[in-house]
Design an enzyme around this catalytic site. Sequence first.
Site, PDB file in Angstrom:
ATOM      1  N   ASP A  10     -30.094  43.018  20.127  1.00 31.57           N
ATOM      2  CA  ASP A  10     -31.370  42.304  20.114  1.00 31.57           C
ATOM      3  C   ASP A  10     -31.158  40.850  19.691  1.00 31.57           C
ATOM      4  O   ASP A  10     -31.671  40.418  18.668  1.00 31.57           O
ATOM      5  CB  ASP A  10     -32.376  43.002  19.165  1.00 31.57           C
ATOM      6  N   ASP A  15     -26.087  38.958  16.554  1.00 33.50           N
ATOM      7  CA  ASP A  15     -25.777  39.684  17.799  1.00 33.50           C
ATOM      8  C   ASP A  15     -25.020  38.765  18.758  1.00 33.50           C
ATOM      9  O   ASP A  15     -24.052  39.182  19.399  1.00 33.50           O
ATOM     10  CB  ASP A  15     -27.066  40.129  18.522  1.00 33.50           C
ATOM     11  N   ASN A  39     -35.204  41.853  16.753  1.00 31.30           N
ATOM     12  CA  ASN A  39     -35.423  40.524  16.165  1.00 31.30           C
ATOM     13  C   ASN A  39     -36.566  39.788  16.852  1.00 31.30           C
ATOM     14  O   ASN A  39     -37.261  38.984  16.243  1.00 31.30           O
ATOM     15  CB  ASN A  39     -34.157  39.660  16.316  1.00 31.30           C
ATOM     16  N   THR A 125     -26.156  46.866  17.885  1.00 34.41           N
ATOM     17  CA  THR A 125     -26.401  45.890  16.811  1.00 34.41           C
ATOM     18  C   THR A 125     -27.894  45.590  16.681  1.00 34.41           C
ATOM     19  O   THR A 125     -28.283  44.543  16.166  1.00 34.41           O
ATOM     20  CB  THR A 125     -25.609  44.585  17.061  1.00 34.41           C
ATOM     21  N   PHE A 166     -33.354  46.746   8.470  1.00 30.65           N
ATOM     22  CA  PHE A 166     -34.192  46.407   9.635  1.00 30.65           C
ATOM     23  C   PHE A 166     -33.928  47.281  10.862  1.00 30.65           C
ATOM     24  O   PHE A 166     -34.861  47.835  11.449  1.00 30.65           O
ATOM     25  CB  PHE A 166     -33.991  44.921   9.991  1.00 30.65           C
ATOM     26  N   ASN A 167     -32.670  47.383  11.307  1.00 32.37           N
ATOM     27  CA  ASN A 167     -32.394  48.089  12.575  1.00 32.37           C
ATOM     28  C   ASN A 167     -32.801  49.559  12.511  1.00 32.37           C
ATOM     29  O   ASN A 167     -33.218  50.139  13.513  1.00 32.37           O
ATOM     30  CB  ASN A 167     -30.909  47.998  12.949  1.00 32.37           C
ATOM     31  N   GLN A 228     -32.103  31.342   6.451  1.00 31.10           N
ATOM     32  CA  GLN A 228     -31.801  32.327   5.398  1.00 31.10           C
ATOM     33  C   GLN A 228     -32.086  31.720   4.021  1.00 31.10           C
ATOM     34  O   GLN A 228     -32.557  32.398   3.113  1.00 31.10           O
ATOM     35  CB  GLN A 228     -30.328  32.756   5.470  1.00 31.10           C
ATOM     36  N   HIS A 240     -24.274  39.925   9.958  1.00 27.60           N
ATOM     37  CA  HIS A 240     -24.234  41.389  10.000  1.00 27.60           C
ATOM     38  C   HIS A 240     -23.486  41.940  11.223  1.00 27.60           C
ATOM     39  O   HIS A 240     -22.535  42.706  11.101  1.00 27.60           O
ATOM     40  CB  HIS A 240     -25.664  41.946  10.060  1.00 27.60           C
ATOM     41  N   ASP A 241     -23.996  41.593  12.408  1.00 35.46           N
ATOM     42  CA  ASP A 241     -23.579  42.307  13.623  1.00 35.46           C
ATOM     43  C   ASP A 241     -22.103  42.139  14.014  1.00 35.46           C
ATOM     44  O   ASP A 241     -21.486  43.104  14.498  1.00 35.46           O
ATOM     45  CB  ASP A 241     -24.487  41.914  14.792  1.00 35.46           C
TER      46      ASP A 241
END
Length: 311
Positions: A10, A15, A39, A125, A166-167, A228, A240-241
Amino acid sequence: MVRKVIIDCDPGHDDATAIMMAGIHPDFDVLGITTVKGNQTIEKTTTNALNVCQWLGLDIPVYEGMSEPMVIAGPPTEERVHGQSGLDGPHFPSLTKKKESMHAVQYLIQTLMQADDHEITLIPTGPLTNIAMAMRLEPRIISKVKEIIMMGGSYENGNVTPAAEFNIYADAEAAYVVFNSGIHITMMGLDVTRKALCFPSVVDRMEKINNKASKLFVDMMRFFIKAQHETYGWEGAPLHDPCTVAYLINPDVFKIKECHTDIEIRSEQSYGRTNCDLFNLTDKVKNTGVAIDINTEKFWDTVEQCLKMYD
Ligand code: BDR
Ligand code: CA
């Protein structure tokens, strides 16, 4: 051995970086990119995936997927950290690359059904809606998957609620289906991904590479770090991804602990929590390798190595 992978995502700044890494690294044959709402709306995440591929010259087909979760509406889209477009920062030239006409869920089913057993690795992701829908529509695809290396969850705290990441929160029922599929999952959760912090010093380091990939990385990260900081007060942005792709390139970047993971879908307070049984209290089948530590030096070396592979 070249690994056949499908990236289900996303995009999303992190990602996009995962696509950038896997798209060029010789260890991967990226068969396709499937997009999902997360997202941002499905239209925006698809446009972002297409823009990233076009900018980098990656000839990877992009399939648009689910515009809503399977059952319960998840959190709102993440404008706060990814901006209105879902990938604010870079300015892309006009988009000529087109999405494929087939739906992502159909593409997953068709590709996996044509594959041998345990042939294809899935790299999700984003929310797991596409993959869960494909598994429900055609359960025979499950044996075709070699393994799943995903970003999501946390054995400690969440980032949408105290319990949920979140995911997973965005489609906990889908996560429930995937975690109960019998496929081994390597889970890059917030416990490690929050340590993959992109500080301004990392941006300066990558800028020195001076190619199209580093330009995209720098333009994305300048926005992402600022967002952020404004949202969470952090000095660095958690990438993260890309932890998924970095793990496949160099498993030494992470320390993994095998355990059973359940997805909480009934509780009001803890909906979407990944309950990782790190102390084997339930003695259930160890369906997950949970990342419990990250070597950030090796992580950034791996990111840099990938970015340097572009012209
Ligand atoms: C996850 O949520 C998204 O905002 C990121 O792209 C990442 O996949 C982190 O919780
Ligand atoms: Ca994502």
